[in-house]
Design a protein around this motif. Structure first.
Motif, PDB file in Angstrom:
ATOM      1  N   ALA A  71      89.290  43.554  10.157  1.00 50.97           N
ATOM      2  CA  ALA A  71      87.906  44.036  10.813  1.00 50.97           C
ATOM      3  C   ALA A  71      86.757  43.002  10.234  1.00 50.97           C
ATOM      4  CB  ALA A  71      87.645  45.520  10.573  1.00 50.97           C
ATOM      5  N   ASN A  72      85.879  43.281  10.904  1.00 53.04           N
ATOM      6  CA  ASN A  72      84.501  42.530  10.151  1.00 53.04           C
ATOM      7  C   ASN A  72      83.905  43.395   9.213  1.00 53.04           C
ATOM      8  OD1 ASN A  72      84.887  40.293  11.828  1.00 53.04           O
ATOM      9  ND2 ASN A  72      83.092  40.885  13.477  1.00 53.04           N
ATOM     10  N   GLY A  73      83.909  44.781   9.431  1.00 58.15           N
ATOM     11  CA  GLY A  73      83.238  45.506   8.291  1.00 58.15           C
ATOM     12  C   GLY A  73      83.944  46.666   8.427  1.00 58.15           C
ATOM     13  N   THR A  74      83.446  47.871   7.658  1.00 55.80           N
ATOM     14  CA  THR A  74      84.029  49.267   7.448  1.00 55.80           C
ATOM     15  C   THR A  74      83.194  50.078   8.286  1.00 55.80           C
ATOM     16  OG1 THR A  74      84.630  48.390   5.374  1.00 55.80           O
ATOM     17  CG2 THR A  74      84.701  50.646   5.889  1.00 55.80           C
ATOM     18  N   CYS A  75      83.880  51.141   9.079  1.00 58.88           N
ATOM     19  CA  CYS A  75      83.109  52.200   9.529  1.00 58.88           C
ATOM     20  C   CYS A  75      84.201  53.138  10.187  1.00 58.88           C
ATOM     21  CB  CYS A  75      82.475  51.568  10.777  1.00 58.88           C
ATOM     22  SG  CYS A  75      83.217  50.718  12.340  1.00 58.88           S
ATOM     23  N   ILE A  76      83.815  54.277  10.394  1.00 62.09           N
ATOM     24  CA  ILE A  76      84.646  55.385  10.900  1.00 62.09           C
ATOM     25  C   ILE A  76      83.979  56.153  12.074  1.00 62.09           C
ATOM     26  CG2 ILE A  76      83.070  57.104   9.721  1.00 62.09           C
ATOM     27  CD1 ILE A  76      85.581  58.505   8.665  1.00 62.09           C
ATOM     28  N   ALA A  77      84.942  56.606  13.015  1.00 65.94           N
ATOM     29  CA  ALA A  77      84.558  57.232  14.448  1.00 65.94           C
ATOM     30  C   ALA A  77      83.901  58.433  13.975  1.00 65.94           C
ATOM     31  CB  ALA A  77      85.927  57.413  14.868  1.00 65.94           C
ATOM     32  N   ASP A  78      82.631  58.402  14.847  1.00 66.51           N
ATOM     33  CA  ASP A  78      81.832  59.904  14.517  1.00 66.51           C
ATOM     34  C   ASP A  78      81.712  60.499  16.072  1.00 66.51           C
ATOM     35  OD1 ASP A  78      80.269  58.056  16.065  1.00 66.51           O
ATOM     36  OD2 ASP A  78      78.713  58.055  14.725  1.00 66.51           O
ATOM     37  N   THR A  79      82.816  60.086  16.861  1.00 68.01           N
ATOM     38  CA  THR A  79      82.989  60.978  18.159  1.00 68.01           C
ATOM     39  C   THR A  79      84.359  61.160  18.683  1.00 68.01           C
ATOM     40  OG1 THR A  79      83.232  58.787  19.376  1.00 68.01           O
ATOM     41  CG2 THR A  79      80.984  59.523  19.090  1.00 68.01           C
ATOM     42  N   LEU A  80      84.544  62.092  19.422  1.00 66.12           N
ATOM     43  CA  LEU A  80      85.717  62.561  19.915  1.00 66.12           C
ATOM     44  C   LEU A  80      85.673  62.614  21.534  1.00 66.12           C
ATOM     45  CD1 LEU A  80      86.560  65.892  17.821  1.00 66.12           C
ATOM     46  CD2 LEU A  80      87.856  63.548  17.903  1.00 66.12           C
ATOM     47  N   ALA A 128      88.673  53.175  21.255  1.00 67.02           N
ATOM     48  CA  ALA A 128      89.477  52.135  21.038  1.00 67.02           C
ATOM     49  C   ALA A 128      88.911  50.903  20.313  1.00 67.02           C
ATOM     50  CB  ALA A 128      89.978  51.470  22.625  1.00 67.02           C
ATOM     51  N   GLN A 129      87.528  50.920  20.068  1.00 63.96           N
ATOM     52  CA  GLN A 129      86.832  50.225  19.389  1.00 63.96           C
ATOM     53  C   GLN A 129      85.598  50.801  18.588  1.00 63.96           C
ATOM     54  OE1 GLN A 129      84.828  46.420  21.357  1.00 63.96           O
ATOM     55  NE2 GLN A 129      86.558  45.445  20.320  1.00 63.96           N
ATOM     56  N   LEU A 130      85.377  50.492  17.476  1.00 60.36           N
ATOM     57  CA  LEU A 130      84.395  51.082  16.711  1.00 60.36           C
ATOM     58  C   LEU A 130      83.189  49.855  16.512  1.00 60.36           C
ATOM     59  CD1 LEU A 130      86.289  52.862  13.654  1.00 60.36           C
ATOM     60  CD2 LEU A 130      85.405  53.577  15.978  1.00 60.36           C
ATOM     61  N   SER A 149     100.818  47.086  24.512  1.00 58.38           N
ATOM     62  CA  SER A 149      99.670  46.478  25.202  1.00 58.38           C
ATOM     63  C   SER A 149      98.925  47.694  25.578  1.00 58.38           C
ATOM     64  CB  SER A 149     100.352  45.987  26.815  1.00 58.38           C
ATOM     65  OG  SER A 149     101.142  44.791  26.483  1.00 58.38           O
ATOM     66  N   ARG A 150      98.996  48.799  25.028  1.00 60.18           N
ATOM     67  CA  ARG A 150      98.069  50.105  24.953  1.00 60.18           C
ATOM     68  C   ARG A 150      97.051  50.139  23.987  1.00 60.18           C
ATOM     69  NH1 ARG A 150     100.043  54.535  27.218  1.00 60.18           N
ATOM     70  NH2 ARG A 150      98.019  55.377  26.900  1.00 60.18           N
ATOM     71  N   ASP A 151      95.681  50.203  24.299  1.00 55.85           N
ATOM     72  CA  ASP A 151      94.647  50.422  23.216  1.00 55.85           C
ATOM     73  C   ASP A 151      95.064  51.483  22.281  1.00 55.85           C
ATOM     74  OD1 ASP A 151      93.664  47.881  23.573  1.00 55.85           O
ATOM     75  OD2 ASP A 151      92.007  48.621  24.753  1.00 55.85           O
ATOM     76  N   ALA A 152      95.049  51.642  21.085  1.00 54.02           N
ATOM     77  CA  ALA A 152      95.186  53.015  20.425  1.00 54.02           C
ATOM     78  C   ALA A 152      94.094  53.345  19.940  1.00 54.02           C
ATOM     79  CB  ALA A 152      96.306  52.667  18.943  1.00 54.02           C
ATOM     80  N   PRO A 153      93.629  54.712  20.015  1.00 59.08           N
ATOM     81  CA  PRO A 153      92.327  55.632  19.466  1.00 59.08           C
ATOM     82  C   PRO A 153      92.206  54.981  18.233  1.00 59.08           C
ATOM     83  CG  PRO A 153      93.429  56.904  20.909  1.00 59.08           C
ATOM     84  CD  PRO A 153      94.467  55.669  20.460  1.00 59.08           C
ATOM     85  N   LEU A 154      90.922  54.724  17.512  1.00 59.54           N
ATOM     86  CA  LEU A 154      90.665  54.221  16.064  1.00 59.54           C
ATOM     87  C   LEU A 154      89.712  55.406  15.413  1.00 59.54           C
ATOM     88  CD1 LEU A 154      89.872  50.561  16.563  1.00 59.54           C
ATOM     89  CD2 LEU A 154      92.249  51.516  16.266  1.00 59.54           C
ATOM     90  N   TYR A 155      90.087  55.604  14.266  1.00 57.72           N
ATOM     91  CA  TYR A 155      89.584  56.689  13.403  1.00 57.72           C
ATOM     92  C   TYR A 155      88.864  56.001  12.444  1.00 57.72           C
ATOM     93  CZ  TYR A 155      88.302  60.061  10.146  1.00 57.72           C
ATOM     94  OH  TYR A 155      87.789  60.923   9.012  1.00 57.72           O
ATOM     95  N   TYR A 156      89.574  54.740  11.675  1.00 56.08           N
ATOM     96  CA  TYR A 156      88.849  54.068  10.824  1.00 56.08           C
ATOM     97  C   TYR A 156      89.083  52.587  10.585  1.00 56.08           C
ATOM     98  CZ  TYR A 156      88.150  52.562   5.812  1.00 56.08           C
ATOM     99  OH  TYR A 156      87.914  52.026   4.540  1.00 56.08           O
TER     100      TYR A 156
END
Length: 396
Positions: free
Chosen positions: A324-333, A337-339, A350-357
């Motif tokens: 990744a280019n930087g560091t971040c965490i998901a703040d939504t539910l 698929a991208q932060l 071929s399926r996009d995975a949900p990302l938490y961090y």
């Protein structure tokens, strides 16, 4: 699609209306799930944003509060927008930036001026790729041409006139001192004349009047005018949602979204309304620079215990380099698929995975819950740059 009607201000709560049963706007804002997008009129009037924003909502769980009007930048100046979209040369945008209120502008798309004319098209300019050649044919044939004295159409005309060799402005060249707001298009319709006009407002005029005019020459880049997105600086307005604004800006710049912008059409009109401009954004911002991401050997583990098996729906940790280019965490539910900090995606067969961090060395992602048991292939993409593919086995 509903009839296009030009209004000085349009307000479209795209997501808030669609999901009213799930969230009220007050509840969503309290959760930080609202991104306030303020745009100049044309992107909303054309229907483009109403076409592409719902997928952003579904993917990220963010709610887009869309405001369109000539005062969009003024609203941002008052802290009423997280992200703005405006013509790059807009005077209000220039002062907004020089006053230090926005981050660096990112080109996203361009709207079009077109050369319109009578359906009979005596100059035979329809579907030409060269606006200079079209203007030259009008001048050489002395077919009537009405000047649109709006600032941008007149500038485009001057470019075409110079490039065409400065043809004499004789009887064919009709300058009534008017622009599209005070009668230029009516004058062109009455005279069966050619004119330069914005494509979207022309379509509105044609729909309202039934004038025997049509867009004839639309495909020359000299007729396009770039629009940019600007994230409003959060240090200026503490109530802003900079993460959501950055995520939405990144969504506009994605190759898949840019392709949709290019292919967007209105019923009955086989002309592009929008030119893509993501290519003018820095390649680093697009995620195309730097070394390829790489997943480490045995670098995908169950996040709960780092030793157990991985099942559909499991949260996994992915270890590697340049992820990744930087560091971040998901703040939504639900998790997106991208932060906001990086154009990083995790593809699981071929399926996009949900990302938490996400960070350069680690990603926490959820295996899509509806995948079948057995072998799946995991690849990390940073923009379009892909990592090695790692095979894991999904078990119960």
């Amino acid at each position: 699609m509903s009839t296009l009607r030009r209004k000085p201000v349009i307000r479209v709560g795209v997501v808030l209306l669609q999901f009213a049963a799930c969230f009220s706007s007050q509840e969503a804002r309290a959760q930080g799930n609202v991104v306030r997008l303020a745009v100049v009129n044309t992107p909303a009037e054309s229907g483009l944003l109403q076409d592409i924003l719902p997928d952003f909502q579904k993917e990220t769980g963010l709610l887009v509060d869309l405001y369109a009007g000539s005062d969009a930048i003024i609203r941002a100046r008052n802290g009423q927008a997280d992200l703005i979209i405006s013509h790059y040369g807009h005077a209000d945008l220039e002062s907004f930036m020089t006053d230090g209120l926005g981050l660096w502008p990112r080109p996203v798309f361009a709207n079009q001026q077109v050369i319109i004319g009578p359906s009979s098209d005596p100059a035979r300019i329809a579907n030409l790729q060269d606006a200079v050649e079209g203007f030259r044919r009008i001048a050489e044939g002395k077919f009537p041409y009405v000047v649109n004295n709006g600032a941008i159409p007149k500038y485009v005309e001057d470019v075409l006139w110079e490039a065409a060799g400065r043809p004499p402005k004789e009887a064919w060249y009709i300058d009534l001192g008017v622009n599209a707001d005070n009668g230029a298009q009516q004058a062109a319709a009455q005279r069966g004349a050619y004119m330069i006009f914005g494509l979207v407002p022309f379509l509105q005029f044609q729909r309202q009047t039934g004038a025997d005019l049509r867009p004839l020459l639309v495909n020359d880049a000299v007729l396009s005018r770039t629009m940019v997105s600007v994230v409003v600086k959060p240090e200026k307005f503490p109530q802003l949602n900079p993460g959501g604004a950055t995520a939405l800006q990144t969504y506009f710049l994605r190759p898949s979204t840019q392709a949709r912008i290019r292919s967007y059409r209105l019923p009955g009109l086989d002309h592009a309304l929008w030119w893509t401009r993501g290519i003018d954004t820095s390649t680093a911002n697009l995620g195309y620079e730097g070394p390829n991401p790489a997943i480490s050997s045995a670098g995908i583990v169950n996040a709960a215990n780092r030793t157990g098996g991985v099942s559909p729906g499991t949260l996994v940790e992915i270890y590697g380099a340049n992820l990744a280019n930087g560091t971040c965490i998901a703040d939504t539910l639900p998790w997106p698929a991208q932060l906001a900090c990086s154009p990083t995606r995790v593809a699981v067969s071929s399926r996009d995975a949900p990302l938490y961090y996400v960070s350069p060395g680690q990603i926490n992602a959820q295996i899509p819950s509806d995948l079948a048991l057995g072998n799946v292939h995991v690849t990390v993409f940073r923009g379009v740059v892909g990592s090695n593919s790692v095979t894991i086995t999904l078990v119960r």
